[in-house]
Design a protein around this motif. Structure first.
Motif, PDB file in Angstrom:
ATOM      1  N   UNK A  74       0.877  -1.172   0.000  1.00 29.85           N
ATOM      2  CA  UNK A  74       0.000   0.000   0.000  1.00 29.85           C
ATOM      3  C   UNK A  74       0.917   1.227   0.000  1.00 29.85           C
ATOM      4  N   UNK A  75       1.578   1.436  -1.118  1.00 28.99           N
ATOM      5  CA  UNK A  75       2.541   2.535  -1.316  1.00 28.99           C
ATOM      6  C   UNK A  75       2.950   2.485  -2.772  1.00 28.99           C
ATOM      7  N   UNK A  93       4.468  -8.991  -7.158  1.00 33.56           N
ATOM      8  CA  UNK A  93       4.608  -7.789  -6.324  1.00 33.56           C
ATOM      9  C   UNK A  93       3.808  -6.674  -6.972  1.00 33.56           C
ATOM     10  N   UNK A  94       3.071  -5.907  -6.146  1.00 34.07           N
ATOM     11  CA  UNK A  94       2.273  -4.791  -6.684  1.00 34.07           C
ATOM     12  C   UNK A  94       2.471  -3.558  -5.814  1.00 34.07           C
ATOM     13  N   UNK A  95       2.143  -2.402  -6.386  1.00 32.76           N
ATOM     14  CA  UNK A  95       2.212  -1.137  -5.633  1.00 32.76           C
ATOM     15  C   UNK A  95       0.958  -0.307  -5.930  1.00 32.76           C
ATOM     16  N   UNK A  96       0.928   0.944  -5.460  1.00 28.96           N
ATOM     17  CA  UNK A  96      -0.287   1.769  -5.642  1.00 28.96           C
ATOM     18  C   UNK A  96       0.055   3.098  -6.335  1.00 28.96           C
ATOM     19  N   UNK A  97       0.424   3.057  -7.614  1.00 30.23           N
ATOM     20  CA  UNK A  97       0.724   4.303  -8.319  1.00 30.23           C
ATOM     21  C   UNK A  97      -0.554   5.077  -8.654  1.00 30.23           C
ATOM     22  N   UNK A 289      -1.153  11.452   2.758  1.00 28.44           N
ATOM     23  CA  UNK A 289      -2.163  11.237   3.806  1.00 28.44           C
ATOM     24  C   UNK A 289      -3.354  12.182   3.704  1.00 28.44           C
ATOM     25  N   UNK A 290      -4.173  12.019   2.670  1.00 31.96           N
ATOM     26  CA  UNK A 290      -5.506  12.630   2.700  1.00 31.96           C
ATOM     27  C   UNK A 290      -6.486  11.470   2.822  1.00 31.96           C
ATOM     28  N   UNK A 291      -7.638  11.757   3.371  1.00 30.42           N
ATOM     29  CA  UNK A 291      -8.648  10.714   3.601  1.00 30.42           C
ATOM     30  C   UNK A 291      -8.945   9.960   2.297  1.00 30.42           C
ATOM     31  N   UNK A 292      -9.191  10.742   1.243  1.00 27.96           N
ATOM     32  CA  UNK A 292      -9.584  10.132  -0.028  1.00 27.96           C
ATOM     33  C   UNK A 292      -8.447   9.284  -0.614  1.00 27.96           C
ATOM     34  N   UNK A 293      -7.243   9.816  -0.544  1.00 26.01           N
ATOM     35  CA  UNK A 293      -6.112   9.104  -1.154  1.00 26.01           C
ATOM     36  C   UNK A 293      -5.745   7.854  -0.374  1.00 26.01           C
ATOM     37  N   UNK A 294      -5.737   7.942   0.964  1.00 29.86           N
ATOM     38  CA  UNK A 294      -5.381   6.745   1.725  1.00 29.86           C
ATOM     39  C   UNK A 294      -6.423   5.629   1.489  1.00 29.86           C
ATOM     40  N   UNK A 295      -7.688   6.015   1.350  1.00 33.91           N
ATOM     41  CA  UNK A 295      -8.724   5.005   1.031  1.00 33.91           C
ATOM     42  C   UNK A 295      -8.452   4.399  -0.339  1.00 33.91           C
ATOM     43  N   UNK A 297      -5.634   4.184  -1.884  1.00 34.59           N
ATOM     44  CA  UNK A 297      -4.440   3.322  -1.820  1.00 34.59           C
ATOM     45  C   UNK A 297      -4.792   1.957  -1.224  1.00 34.59           C
ATOM     46  N   UNK A 298      -5.570   1.976  -0.130  1.00 29.41           N
ATOM     47  CA  UNK A 298      -5.946   0.712   0.523  1.00 29.41           C
ATOM     48  C   UNK A 298      -6.786  -0.140  -0.423  1.00 29.41           C
ATOM     49  N   UNK A 299      -7.717   0.510  -1.124  1.00 28.80           N
ATOM     50  CA  UNK A 299      -8.578  -0.245  -2.051  1.00 28.80           C
ATOM     51  C   UNK A 299      -7.791  -0.796  -3.228  1.00 28.80           C
TER      52      UNK A 299
END
Ligand code: DGY
Length: 331
Positions: A74-75, A93-97, A289-295, A297-299
């Motif tokens: 999650x990065x 391996x995966x990331x969150x671009x 770290x914004x609410x929308x972006x962290x969500x 990234x997690x998704x």
């Protein structure tokens, strides 16, 4: 029987619920920091892991976990992963671009403005009761508007930072492993220069290059000495790209004007000398770290994990794979 996966740190409950539709989820919702031994122990028998940038998954971990098939960060950065070892072992391996590009660029701008205009230093001054009267030279900073912005690392985030510079009437210089196509340079109004030229000409230098052994201490004592004494340096990328001890010395000696740092060598520890110099803005790795972006990234990390373990609507086609050759070999 559902495959088992580990979520190494606390994340949004609805994302854990979504993973639970497909997997037996061992989720560290207590948010304990798992050291290397604990991580290895909790990963035993698991087919996949939703990890974050602080989870070191190296060759030794991979060798100890023959059942592991997917590591989903999650990065966007993935210097915590030994990608060649994962690839050799057939682990995807995966990331969150993409999902964090604009938010991270916004934050880069926040750090740049705070650093150049001494925002946190001013607040500390005021809170300490030192503001007794106006004076012409109180907490004067460096102009951003009309100055020269330097970007080291011109990937997605570097380009998003450059786009924002247009509103500030800036001259944009960049250095990167490869020069951008002329059309992109024109659209960004950015000029490719050597690293030496970048250091010498820049008023505000933004670091957004990926960490690798080659970029370790890309900014050290020699590079800091090559910068203008009026320049600022912003590290949004990864700890280790800057030699933090050399930076603290350069800030103390006035070799550069100020720095803004969101990432640190050995974080969450911060070099003690950086904590005692006033002309540095320090934030705890929060650029995305914004609410929308962290969500988002997690998704995205969850989508990757589900698809990499051949489940869900995108089974076998995780959206952002770092080592696509592994998926290709499986087909
Ligand atoms: C990233 O996505 O790489 C950020 O730095 C968060 O770790």
């Amino acid at each position: 029987m559902k495959p088992s996966v580990l979520v190494t740190r606390a994340i949004y409950a609805d994302v854990v619920d979504r993973l639970s539709q497909y997997f037996d989820v061992d989720s560290n919702q207590e948010d304990l920091v798992l050291d290397a031994a604990a991580l290895k122990a909790r990963l035993a028998g698991k087919a996949g892991v939703l990890a974050n940038a602080a989870d070191k998954i190296d060759g030794a971990v991979v060798a100890a976990l023959p059942q592991l098939r997917a590591v989903c960060n999650m990065a966007v950065g993935y210097n915590n992963l030994d990608v060649p070892a994962l690839t050799a072992a057939g682990v995807v391996a995966t990331n969150t671009p993409d999902v964090l590009t604009e938010t991270t660029a916004d934050f880069g701008w926040a750090l740049l403005m705070a650093t150049a205009r001494r925002v946190t230093e001013s607040e500390h001054y005021l809170r300490a009761g030192k503001w007794k009267r106006w004076s012409y030279d109180m907490l004067v900073g460096m102009d951003v508007y009309g100055s020269t912005l330097g970007i080291l690392g011109m990937g997605r985030i570097g380009q998003a930072l450059a786009r924002r510079a247009a509103g500030f009437g800036m001259n944009v210089l960049y250095h990167n492993r490869s020069q951008l196509p002329a059309e992109t340079e024109r659209a960004l109004n950015a000029r490719y220069v050597s690293k030496a030229e970048l250091l010498a000409q820049t008023d505000h230098l933004l670091l957004v290059l990926p960490y690798s052994p080659e970029s370790h201490h890309a900014i050290g004592a020699a590079e800091l000495a090559a910068m203008k004494p009026t320049a600022t340096l912003i590290n949004l990328a990864r700890g280790g790209i800057v030699d933090d001890a050399a930076l603290a010395a350069a800030l103390r000696n006035g070799q550069i004007f100020a720095a803004g740092l969101d990432v640190f060598e050995g974080e969450p520890s911060v070099h003690p000398d950086l904590l005692t110099v006033p002309n540095v803005v320090l934030t705890p790795h929060i650029a995305s770290a914004s609410e929308k972006t962290r969500r988002a990234m997690a998704n995205l990390a969850a989508d990757n994990l589900i698809a990499a373990l051949d489940a869900g609507p995108k089974a076998g086609h995780p959206p952002s794979v770092i080592n696509p050759e592994v998926m290709a070999r499986r087909r």
